[in-house]
Design an enzyme around this catalytic site. Structure first.
Site, PDB file in Angstrom:
ATOM      1  N   LYS A  61       0.732  -1.118  -0.430  1.00 20.35           N
ATOM      2  CA  LYS A  61       0.073  -0.279  -0.537  1.00 20.35           C
ATOM      3  C   LYS A  61       0.973   1.469  -0.397  1.00 20.35           C
ATOM      4  CE  LYS A  61      -4.370  -1.805   1.284  1.00 20.35           C
ATOM      5  NZ  LYS A  61      -5.094  -2.161   0.007  1.00 20.35           N
ATOM      6  N   LYS A 110     -12.543  -7.950  -6.230  1.00 22.84           N
ATOM      7  CA  LYS A 110     -14.048  -7.700  -5.309  1.00 22.84           C
ATOM      8  C   LYS A 110     -14.749  -8.095  -5.130  1.00 22.84           C
ATOM      9  CE  LYS A 110      -9.709  -4.900  -2.962  1.00 22.84           C
ATOM     10  NZ  LYS A 110      -9.841  -4.204  -3.968  1.00 22.84           N
TER      11      LYS A 110
END
Length: 366
Positions: A164, A272
Site C-alpha cells: 500500500k 472483489k
C-alpha cells in the site's frame, strides 16, 4: 419445506492496525447469513455480507435494516433448494445498490445447493489440495513497520508482494521498494503497489515515473475513481501498468461495465466479489475483460473465513496463473476456524481441518 434465512452480525478484530489511504482499521463487521431447509436438519448454507467501510456502495447507516427486509422477503417466497434460477432470484430479490448482501446470500444459496458442506465450487482447490498463488500484502505504516512486514512476507515464502502506498512520505515508500529491489530482481520477486486513489492529477505522472524505477508489475487505482479522462490517459501512458479497482464499484449494469473498460482500456482489473455484487456479477467483469484482452485477478475484501472460502473456491475455478489477493484470513483474532491455510505463499483448503461455525439458530427468521 421452503428455505429460511437468518443473519447475525459478527465484528472481526484485527491483530494489528491495518493502515490504508482511507484511514486505519482496527475492526470490521460482517453479517453472517445462514440458509436452512427444515427437511434436512443439520444442513445449512453459510454466506457473508461484509460491506467495506468507506468503500462499499452499501456502507450505509441502515445496512442491517436493509438486510432484514431482504431476508423477510426471501422467507416469504417459500423457495425450495431446487429448482430455481439463482441469477433471477438475486436480481429480483436484492436491489443492485446492496452488492454485499447479494454476494452473501449468493454464497449461502450456493452452499446449501451443494449440500451445505462449504463446498460451493468443486475444483482442484476445494477438492484436491491444490494451492492458489497469492500476493503478500504490506499494510501502510511507518517506514520501519512496513520494512518489517516485507521481511515477514519474504520469510513466509511469498514471491509477490503488494504494498500500500500514499499514506506516509512518498520517498520513504520508494526507499522500501528500493530495498527490496536491491536484494531481489523482478524475476525473483514481483512487486505490486496499491495507491487506493491517493495520487492527484498534479502528481500522478511524476510519481508513476518514479515508481517505474523499481520494475513494478502494476499499480492499483493511482487516482480516485470517477476521473475517467485522467484515468484513461494514465492507463495509456503510465510506465507502470495500471490496474483498476475502486473504479469498478457501483457499476452493476453489463453495458456500463463494458463501456467503462472499453473507454479506460486498463492493462488489468482487480475484482472483489463482495463489493461488486457476488460471483454472478464478477463473472460478467471477467467475461468482458477476457473479451477486451484485459488481465485480471481476484481479491478478498477483508471478509472472515466464511466469505474468503467462497471467494477462493470461486477464484480457483478459473485457473488464473496470476497471484491472487486472498491472504486476509490471518488478519483477525476472532476469525472462524476453517480448513484455509497459508503455506509458502499459497492458500490451501485442508479438508482434514474442521470448520468451527456459528450455529444454525443465529436468530429467529425475520
Amino acid at each position: 419445506m421452503p428455505l429460511k434465512i437468518v443473519y447475525k452480525p459478527h465484528t472481526l478484530h484485527f491483530r494489528k492496525e491495518a493502515g490504508t489511504s482511507r484511514g486505519v482499521l482496527t475492526q470490521k463487521t460482517s453479517w453472517i447469513v445462514v440458509i436452512t431447509d427444515s427437511e434436512k436438519p443439520g444442513v445449512a448454507g453459510y454466506g457473508e455480507c461484509g460491506p467495506l467501510p468507506g468503500l462499499s456502495v452499501d456502507d450505509i447507516p441502515d445496512f442491517e435494516a436493509q438486510l432484514a427486509d431482504v431476508c423477510s422477503i426471501f422467507n416469504e417466497l417459500d423457495l425450495d433448494v431446487f429448482p430455481f434460477n439463482l441469477s433471477i432470484i438475486l436480481e429480483q430479490l436484492i436491489p443492485e445498490n446492496l452488492p454485499s448482501i447479494r454476494a452473501g446470500i449468493e454464497m449461502a444459496l450456493l452452499d446449501i445447493m451443494n449440500g451445505g458442506q462449504r463446498m460451493l465450487f468443486k475444483n482442484g482447490f476445494s477438492g484436491n489440495d491444490e494451492g492458489i498463488l497469492m500476493n503478500g500484502l504490506i499494510w501502510m505504516g511507518s517506514y520501519e513497520n512496513m520494512l518489517t512486514q516485507v521481511e515477514e512476507k519474504l520469510s513466509q515464502g511469498f514471491t509477490t508482494l503488494k504494498m500500500k502506498v500514499g499514506a506516509i512520505d512518498f520517498e520513504q515508500e520508494c526507499r522500501i521498494l528500493e530495498a527490496v529491489r536491491q536484494r531481489f530482481d523482478k524475476n525473483t520477486i514481483t512487486l505490486r503497489v496499491d495507491a487506493n486513489g491517493a495520487f492527484t492529477a498534479q502528481n500522478a505522472k511524476e510519481r508513476l515515473e518514479r515508481l517505474s524505477e523499481f520494475d513494478l508489475h502494476s499499480i492499483e487505482q493511482p487516482v480516485k475513481a470517477g476521473q475517467h479522462e485522467l484515468m484513461a490517459d494514465l492507463c495509456a501512458s503510465s510506465p507502470v501498468p495500471v490496474a483498476l479497482d475502486e473504479e469498478l464499484i457501483g457499476v452493476p449494469n453489463y453495458r456500463d461495465k463494458f463501456a467503462l473498460l472499453k473507454k479506460l482500456a486498463p492493462p488489468f482489473v482487480i475484482l472483489k466479489p463482495t463489493l461488486l455484487g457476488g460471483f454472478t456479477a464478477t463473472s460478467e467483469w471477467i467475461e468482458i475483460a477476457n473479451r477486451l484482452h484485459i488481465g485480471w485477478w481476484i481479491t478478498s475484501a477483508l471478509e472472515s473465513n466464511i466469505g474468503l472460502n467462497a471467494i477462493a473456491q470461486y477464484t480457483a475455478s478459473f485457473n488464473n496463473p496470476l497471484p491472487q489477493g486472498l491472504g486476509t484470513g490471518q488478519l483477525y483474532t476472532n476469525n472462524f476456524d476453517s480448513p484455509l491455510t497459508v503455506e509458502n505463499g499459497h492458500l490451501y483448503y485442508r479438508k482434514e481441518i474442521a470448520w468451527q461455525l456459528p450455529g444454525h439458530a443465529l436468530a429467529e427468521p425475520v
